[in-house]
Structures are given as structure tokens and as C-alpha cells.
Scaffold this motif. Structure first.
Motif, PDB file in Angstrom:
ATOM      1  N   LEU A  12     -41.395 -92.201 -10.157  1.00 53.17           N
ATOM      2  CA  LEU A  12     -42.436 -90.681  -9.839  1.00 53.17           C
ATOM      3  C   LEU A  12     -41.254 -90.169  -9.688  1.00 53.17           C
ATOM      4  O   LEU A  12     -41.571 -89.197  -9.238  1.00 53.17           O
ATOM      5  CB  LEU A  12     -43.411 -90.194  -9.625  1.00 53.17           C
ATOM      6  CG  LEU A  12     -44.541 -91.086 -10.551  1.00 53.17           C
ATOM      7  CD1 LEU A  12     -45.822 -91.399  -8.958  1.00 53.17           C
ATOM      8  CD2 LEU A  12     -44.942 -90.526 -11.101  1.00 53.17           C
ATOM      9  N   GLN A  56     -46.198 -87.069 -16.187  1.00 56.51           N
ATOM     10  CA  GLN A  56     -46.227 -86.268 -15.120  1.00 56.51           C
ATOM     11  C   GLN A  56     -45.112 -85.330 -15.357  1.00 56.51           C
ATOM     12  O   GLN A  56     -44.519 -85.166 -16.148  1.00 56.51           O
ATOM     13  CB  GLN A  56     -45.092 -86.890 -13.604  1.00 56.51           C
ATOM     14  CG  GLN A  56     -45.130 -85.653 -12.466  1.00 56.51           C
ATOM     15  CD  GLN A  56     -44.501 -86.601 -11.459  1.00 56.51           C
ATOM     16  OE1 GLN A  56     -43.586 -87.194 -11.936  1.00 56.51           O
ATOM     17  NE2 GLN A  56     -44.514 -86.030 -10.477  1.00 56.51           N
ATOM     18  N   ALA A 106     -49.122 -87.202 -10.726  1.00 51.42           N
ATOM     19  CA  ALA A 106     -49.381 -87.334 -11.805  1.00 51.42           C
ATOM     20  C   ALA A 106     -50.601 -87.574 -12.488  1.00 51.42           C
ATOM     21  O   ALA A 106     -51.806 -87.700 -11.565  1.00 51.42           O
ATOM     22  CB  ALA A 106     -48.489 -88.816 -12.289  1.00 51.42           C
TER      23      ALA A 106
END
Length: 308
Positions: A223, A306, A291
Motif C-alpha cells: 500500500l 488504491q 484502499a
């Protein structure tokens, strides 16, 4: 039967146009054509993808029932990702028409540094799409990410513009460049992001009590959290994740997670597994970092998106 034959003639006509304009793999330079010809299915002993060419198989066998699957191969390692889609019910000829026009429109957006090839008539009801060039990985993610919209809208004609096909902008090079898509598959220690980065984990995701547990540290890396942004306090058994202005804290065995000091009550608690990895269902950390998370039961994958 007459209508079906006419649709087939229309599709062949469209593919001829694509051939003339260069969307079809057969009119790529001799170099690219030779590479693609060495791959499966043209050469049944060849690779599914290479360092220079990616491939996805789009299976339209059940498209009349509203179901489509894809098997996508990326890079020399032939990393495979399987996806299933619920789409508008249609004939495979209509689906092929839509996919061909979609790939052609995407090709126009990705050129000149990236190109695509498509093969379908000889392999129906399976369509093969190839991407090559500097943005080949991102281009392939555009293809597979947009399949539901592609098969739910009229074929893109002309230059791909107009309000009826504005949805394609969601899968343009600019849009995909700001989107990260990561898949965690049960039992596998390797994940690949939309940028083409492969991360090898030391523990694989697993299912427990109907929930998919992923390693929090590697989830954070996927992420966009830097390595220094994942901290472990052995004394308190607490993980701290820092990304920009967002700080998450969670402790082993505790269902409370904090986001910038705000309490979030989870329905499960993080747990510790060998070799000292904190595991948690991906949704909690992913959504806290902005996300979205979906679960694909067929392929046993957690898919995290994301960006735009």
C-alpha cells in the motif's frame, strides 16, 4: 442464424480494420511478431509471457450466462493472476466485438512507447491479448481492470471519445498510473503490484474462521508504506504503521485499532505466526489507508485497489 452470421461478418470486418491500423499482433514489427509467435498458444511448448511480452487469456465460454474469467501472465517469471467477472449476458461474438474495440482504443492511448496485440477468431471462445513496450504491465492491468465496463457498454467506435465511451478514461495510462492493484492469494508468498513490482513474503496468506489473514507488514508495503513506516514494539506486542499523516496502531490479541488516535473496533484481533509476523484480515489496514478490498472466492484472492 442469419443474424449470427451477419454479426460474425461485422466482427471480421472490425478485426480487418484493426489489422490495417496496427492493433493486431500480426502487423507488429517482425521482432515483436517473432516473440509472440514463440509463446503459447502459437507454440504449445512456449512460455505464457516473457520479459518483454505479457499475455492474458479471456475465456468467453460462459459469457452468455454472464460469467467471464481471465488468466493473466506477467514477465519472465510468468506470474499468473486469475480473475472472474460478472458481466452483462451476451454472445461471445458480441463480447469479442467489444473486447476488440476496447483493446484498439487502449492501444491508441498507450502508443507510441507501448503497444498491444490481440488474437481471437482462431481461438474463440478464448481471446488472447498481449502487451509490450515500456508500460506493458500497466497496459495489461488496464485491459483486465476494464473488462466489466467493456462488456457492459457498446463497442467503442471512432477515436474512442464521446460520452458513451467516457468510461474508458478510468483505464487510461494516466488513471492507471495513479492506481495500485495488489492481489494476495491463499497459500502463495509472492504478490505483484500494478507497477510490476514483485514482493516475496516469508509467510503466505491463510484462511481462518472464514477470514483471509494477510501479513500486515507486507500489506503495508504493497500500500505504499515505506519500510521505515512499519514498526514493531516487542514489549507491548504492538505494530505501528505510518504513511504520510496517517498513523495506525494495533496490538496482538486486541480488536482495537487506532487511526491518528481515533479508536476503530475490528471484528477480529491481530495474531502472531512464525517467523514473528503479525497477521490480520487485509480489509482493516487497507481501508484505514484509503484502499478498497474485494474477495474473489473462485481464485481465492484478496484484491486491493488504491487510487482513482
Amino acid at each position: 442464424m442469419r443474424m449470427q452470421k451477419q454479426k460474425l461478418r461485422n466482427l471480421v470486418a472490425l478485426l480487418v480494420v484493426a489489422l490495417v491500423l496496427g492493433c493486431w499482433s500480426g502487423v507488429a514489427s517482425a521482432y515483436w511478431t517473432d516473440l509472440i509467435d514463440q509463446m503459447t498458444p502459437f507454440n504449445t511448448s512456449g512460455p505464457e509471457s516473457t520479459a518483454e511480452v505479457n499475455q492474458t487469456y479471456i475465456d468467453l465460454t460462459n459469457v452468455s450466462s454472464g460469467s467471464v474469467t481471465s488468466a493473466t501472465y506477467i514477465g519472465a517469471s510468468q506470474t499468473r493472476t486469475d480473475n472472474s467477472y460478472t458481466v452483462a449476458s451476451q454472445t461471445y461474438i458480441d463480447a469479442m466485438d467489444r473486447i476488440t474495440s476496447y483493446v484498439f482504443a487502449l492501444t491508441n492511448q498507450y502508443r507510441p512507447d507501448t503497444d498491444m496485440g490481440l488474437s481471437g477468431v482462431d481461438y474463440l471462445p478464448t481471446v488472447h491479448v498481449y502487451t509490450y513496450g515500456t508500460q506493458k504491465d500497466q497496459a495489461m492491468y488496464s485491459v483486465v481492470s476494464g473488462l466489466v465496463d467493456c462488456l457492459g457498454n457498446p463497442p467503442i467506435r471512432g477515436d474512442g471519445g464521446g460520452s458513451s465511451s467516457s468510461w474508458i478514461n478510468n483505464y487510461s495510462p494516466t488513471a492507471m498510473a495513479s492506481t495500485t492493484i495488489t492481489s494476495f492469494k491463499i497459500g502463495e508468498k509472492s504478490i505483484t503490484t500494478a507497477s510490476g513490482t514483485t514482493i516475496t513474503m516469508d509467510v503466505a496468506p491463510y484462511v481462518k474462521d472464514g477470514r483471509t489473514y494477510t501479513p500486515v507488514r507486507y500489506l503495508a508495503y504493497a500500500l505504499g508504506v515505506p519500510e521505515s513506516g512499519v514498526q514493531w514494539d516487542e514489549a507491548t506486542q504492538t505494530v505501528t504503521i505510518v504513511k504520510g499523516d496517517t498513523v495506525l496502531k494495533m496490538s496482538i490479541g486486541n480488536t482495537t485499532m487506532t487511526k491518528n488516535g481515533e479508536i476503530i473496533v475490528m471484528d477480529v484481533a491481530p495474531e502472531l505466526v512464525d517467523p514473528g509476523r503479525t497477521m490480520l484480515p487485509a480489509r482493516w489496514v487497507s481501508e484505514a489507508l484509503g484502499a478498497t478490498v474485494t474477495w474473489d472466492e473462485v481464485t481465492q484472492q484478496v484484491v486491493i485497489k488504491q487510487g482513482t
